[in-house]
Design a protein around this motif. Structure first.
Motif, mmCIF file in Angstrom:
data_model
loop_
_atom_site.group_PDB
_atom_site.id
_atom_site.type_symbol
_atom_site.label_atom_id
_atom_site.label_comp_id
_atom_site.label_asym_id
_atom_site.label_seq_id
_atom_site.Cartn_x
_atom_site.Cartn_y
_atom_site.Cartn_z
ATOM 1 N N ALA A 104 0.815 -1.217 0.000
ATOM 2 C CA ALA A 104 0.000 0.000 0.000
ATOM 3 C C ALA A 104 0.847 1.265 0.000
ATOM 4 C CB ALA A 104 -0.939 -0.008 1.205
ATOM 5 N N ARG A 105 1.966 1.244 0.727
ATOM 6 C CA ARG A 105 2.827 2.428 0.775
ATOM 7 C C ARG A 105 3.461 2.700 -0.586
ATOM 8 N NH1 ARG A 105 5.967 1.826 6.621
ATOM 9 N NH2 ARG A 105 4.149 2.262 7.928
ATOM 10 N N ALA A 106 3.856 1.658 -1.266
ATOM 11 C CA ALA A 106 4.447 1.831 -2.592
ATOM 12 C C ALA A 106 3.394 2.325 -3.586
ATOM 13 C CB ALA A 106 5.049 0.512 -3.072
ATOM 14 N N GLU A 107 2.170 1.825 -3.442
ATOM 15 C CA GLU A 107 1.095 2.235 -4.356
ATOM 16 C C GLU A 107 0.778 3.716 -4.212
ATOM 17 O OE1 GLU A 107 -1.941 -0.485 -3.259
ATOM 18 O OE2 GLU A 107 -0.963 -2.207 -4.222
ATOM 19 N N ALA A 108 0.929 4.242 -3.011
ATOM 20 C CA ALA A 108 0.704 5.678 -2.812
ATOM 21 C C ALA A 108 1.700 6.482 -3.641
ATOM 22 C CB ALA A 108 0.832 6.025 -1.333
ATOM 23 N N LEU A 109 2.948 6.012 -3.705
ATOM 24 C CA LEU A 109 3.946 6.688 -4.538
ATOM 25 C C LEU A 109 3.669 6.457 -6.019
ATOM 26 C CD1 LEU A 109 7.183 5.957 -2.462
ATOM 27 C CD2 LEU A 109 6.131 8.193 -2.860
ATOM 28 N N GLY A 110 3.079 5.301 -6.331
ATOM 29 C CA GLY A 110 2.701 5.032 -7.718
ATOM 30 C C GLY A 110 1.713 6.056 -8.223
ATOM 31 N N ALA A 111 0.827 6.495 -7.358
ATOM 32 C CA ALA A 111 -0.154 7.513 -7.733
ATOM 33 C C ALA A 111 0.502 8.860 -7.991
ATOM 34 C CB ALA A 111 -1.207 7.647 -6.633
ATOM 35 N N GLU A 112 1.749 9.013 -7.505
ATOM 36 C CA GLU A 112 2.472 10.273 -7.688
ATOM 37 C C GLU A 112 3.495 10.184 -8.817
ATOM 38 O OE1 GLU A 112 3.924 11.923 -3.967
ATOM 39 O OE2 GLU A 112 2.389 10.831 -2.855
ATOM 40 N N GLY A 113 3.497 9.062 -9.546
ATOM 41 C CA GLY A 113 4.363 8.960 -10.717
ATOM 42 C C GLY A 113 5.428 7.893 -10.672
ATOM 43 N N ALA A 114 5.593 7.230 -9.538
ATOM 44 C CA ALA A 114 6.593 6.171 -9.445
ATOM 45 C C ALA A 114 6.067 4.895 -10.087
ATOM 46 C CB ALA A 114 6.955 5.915 -7.987
ATOM 47 N N THR A 115 6.985 4.063 -10.543
ATOM 48 C CA THR A 115 6.630 2.736 -11.029
ATOM 49 C C THR A 115 6.744 1.769 -9.861
ATOM 50 O OG1 THR A 115 7.476 3.213 -13.251
ATOM 51 C CG2 THR A 115 7.232 0.888 -12.636
ATOM 52 N N VAL A 116 5.691 1.021 -9.610
ATOM 53 C CA VAL A 116 5.673 0.109 -8.477
ATOM 54 C C VAL A 116 6.051 -1.296 -8.931
ATOM 55 C CG1 VAL A 116 4.281 -0.881 -6.616
ATOM 56 C CG2 VAL A 116 3.913 1.494 -7.324
ATOM 57 N N ALA A 117 7.059 -1.852 -8.292
ATOM 58 C CA ALA A 117 7.510 -3.201 -8.622
ATOM 59 C C ALA A 117 6.847 -4.209 -7.693
ATOM 60 C CB ALA A 117 9.026 -3.297 -8.495
ATOM 61 N N ALA A 118 6.603 -5.401 -8.216
ATOM 62 C CA ALA A 118 5.942 -6.438 -7.428
ATOM 63 C C ALA A 118 6.881 -7.103 -6.441
ATOM 64 C CB ALA A 118 5.333 -7.483 -8.351
ATOM 65 N N SER A 119 8.180 -7.018 -6.699
ATOM 66 C CA SER A 119 9.159 -7.635 -5.805
ATOM 67 C C SER A 119 10.422 -6.791 -5.784
ATOM 68 C CB SER A 119 9.500 -9.056 -6.272
ATOM 69 O OG SER A 119 10.207 -9.015 -7.508
ATOM 70 N N ALA A 120 11.245 -7.012 -4.771
ATOM 71 C CA ALA A 120 12.510 -6.287 -4.700
ATOM 72 C C ALA A 120 13.403 -6.667 -5.863
ATOM 73 C CB ALA A 120 13.197 -6.583 -3.372
ATOM 74 N N ALA A 121 13.407 -7.938 -6.234
ATOM 75 C CA ALA A 121 14.236 -8.394 -7.351
ATOM 76 C C ALA A 121 13.824 -7.697 -8.646
ATOM 77 C CB ALA A 121 14.118 -9.911 -7.499
ATOM 78 N N GLU A 122 12.510 -7.553 -8.856
ATOM 79 C CA GLU A 122 12.013 -6.859 -10.049
ATOM 80 C C GLU A 122 12.435 -5.391 -10.028
ATOM 81 O OE1 GLU A 122 7.680 -5.243 -11.397
ATOM 82 O OE2 GLU A 122 7.794 -7.406 -10.997
ATOM 83 N N ALA A 123 12.373 -4.773 -8.849
ATOM 84 C CA ALA A 123 12.757 -3.367 -8.723
ATOM 85 C C ALA A 123 14.242 -3.183 -9.028
ATOM 86 C CB ALA A 123 12.439 -2.866 -7.316
ATOM 87 N N VAL A 124 15.077 -4.077 -8.514
ATOM 88 C CA VAL A 124 16.520 -3.990 -8.754
ATOM 89 C C VAL A 124 16.838 -4.156 -10.231
ATOM 90 C CG1 VAL A 124 18.719 -5.160 -8.328
ATOM 91 C CG2 VAL A 124 17.150 -4.733 -6.430
ATOM 92 N N ASP A 155 19.417 -9.972 -8.483
ATOM 93 C CA ASP A 155 20.691 -10.050 -9.211
ATOM 94 C C ASP A 155 21.351 -8.676 -9.137
ATOM 95 O OD1 ASP A 155 22.834 -10.422 -10.864
ATOM 96 O OD2 ASP A 155 21.649 -10.828 -12.676
ATOM 97 N N LEU A 156 22.434 -8.573 -8.388
ATOM 98 C CA LEU A 156 23.103 -7.285 -8.198
ATOM 99 C C LEU A 156 24.254 -7.063 -9.164
ATOM 100 C CD1 LEU A 156 23.220 -7.031 -4.292
ATOM 101 C CD2 LEU A 156 21.628 -5.924 -5.862
ATOM 102 N N THR A 157 24.454 -7.957 -10.068
ATOM 103 C CA THR A 157 25.563 -7.821 -11.018
ATOM 104 C C THR A 157 25.464 -6.510 -11.792
ATOM 105 O OG1 THR A 157 25.592 -10.227 -11.299
ATOM 106 C CG2 THR A 157 26.767 -8.907 -12.936
ATOM 107 N N GLY A 158 26.519 -5.700 -11.700
ATOM 108 C CA GLY A 158 26.545 -4.433 -12.421
ATOM 109 C C GLY A 158 25.727 -3.328 -11.795
#
Length: 303
Positions: free
Chosen positions: A50-70, A94-97
């Motif tokens: 829910a906290r991430a979705e609030a930022l999504g309403a302000e223009g951020a892209t919300v990722a479903a998982s931390a791995a997807e966000a990275v 995957d933190l490579t690079g």
């Protein structure tokens, strides 16, 4: 007649570095809003969606998982609950690079261990200590800033992006130094608050208005804080007798009056006695002509 007049070209907006933010608590949300306001594409993830979705309403892209966000961007900023939370969130990523900037509050050893962990997983690493509260983030001239330590190359490459939410102060390539500076300054603040609270307690039962007493406290503390410069000079030279105004013997003698006054006012001295005990120990060791700075030697554990 042919009209050769041309309209001026519309300036192309500067490209802003995209980044991933892990954590949308009070501080994470403030950071995200500052970057979004400055035009940076931000991908955000939070354990509580829910906290991430609030930022999504302000223009951020919300990722479903931390791995997807990275995976979304090279620059990854972690602002989570604690160091364990960072390890858990990034366990499957995957933190490579990637360039990992960790502004999660931690200890110096947390920073060093996390830097080695990130390097082993193919990432550059920068640790951060935020010297601000959320309302100061993204506000010009608020006085807020962030200590950074670790990869100098990472810091230089992303300096402008990191400076958007708050000022930056790079304190060295040792990944533990940002947290060390952070907790050292916070420790000084704890000592300051102890003194302020003790002072208010002394006058609490008297006909002295706290609001009238407060300016006297502020002026006195402001007048005394430059003593830190003399302490630093004494510590670097090892000469605790240099420039002494009130020596340790005088201070310890004065402490007796402080304790009597507290007893008379019905105030517990527990906020001020630790320094008194250390000062008395230092005096007993034969350092009565020195400044109080030498108490540092009793605090630093050897070996």
């Amino acid at each position: 007649m042919t009209d050769t007049t041309t309209s001026p070209a519309t300036p192309t907006p500067p490209t802003r570095t995209p980044l991933t933010l892990l954590g949308a608590g009070a501080m994470g949300t403030a950071l995200a809003r500052a970057w979004l306001a400055a035009g940076h594409p931000v991908t955000v993830w939070n354990r509580t969606p829910a906290r991430a979705e609030a930022l999504g309403a302000e223009g951020a892209t919300v990722a479903a998982s931390a791995a997807e966000a990275v995976a979304a961007h090279r620059l990854v900023v972690a602002c989570l609950l604690d160091d364990d939370s960072v390890g858990e969130a990034l366990a499957d990523a995957d933190l490579t690079g990637r360039d990992l900037v960790n502004v999660t509050t931690g200890t110096p050893e947390d920073g060093r261990a996390r830097a080695a962990w990130a390097k082993a997983r193919g990432a550059r690493f920068l640790d951060g200590g935020i010297m601000a509260v959320p309302p100061m983030i993204g506000v010009p001239d608020s006085g807020g800033y962030v200590f950074y330590s670790g990869s100098a190359a990472l810091f230089e490459e992303h300096r402008e992006t990191l400076a958007v939410p708050a000022g930056t102060s790079y304190v060295g390539d040792d990944p533990g130094f940002a947290a060390l500076h952070d907790v050292a300054l916070l420790g000084a603040l704890d000592g300051l608050f102890s003194g302020l609270l003790h002072a208010f307690a002394l006058v609490r039962r008297e006909d002295i208005a706290p609001k009238e007493f407060a300016p006297l406290l502020v002026d006195w503390v402001n007048a005394m804080t430059p003593a830190a410069h003399q302490m630093a000079e004494q510590l670097e030279s090892g000469d605790y007798g240099k420039g002494v105004v009130s020596n340790l013997a005088m201070l310890v003698s004065g402490n007796r009056i402080m304790l009597r006054a507290a007893e008379e006012q019905g105030v517990s001295p527990e906020l001020i006695t630790p320094l008194m005990w250390l000062s008395a120990r230092r005096l007993a060791d034969g350092h009565g002509d020195e400044d109080i700075t030498g108490v540092v030697e009793l605090l630093v554990r050897r070996g």
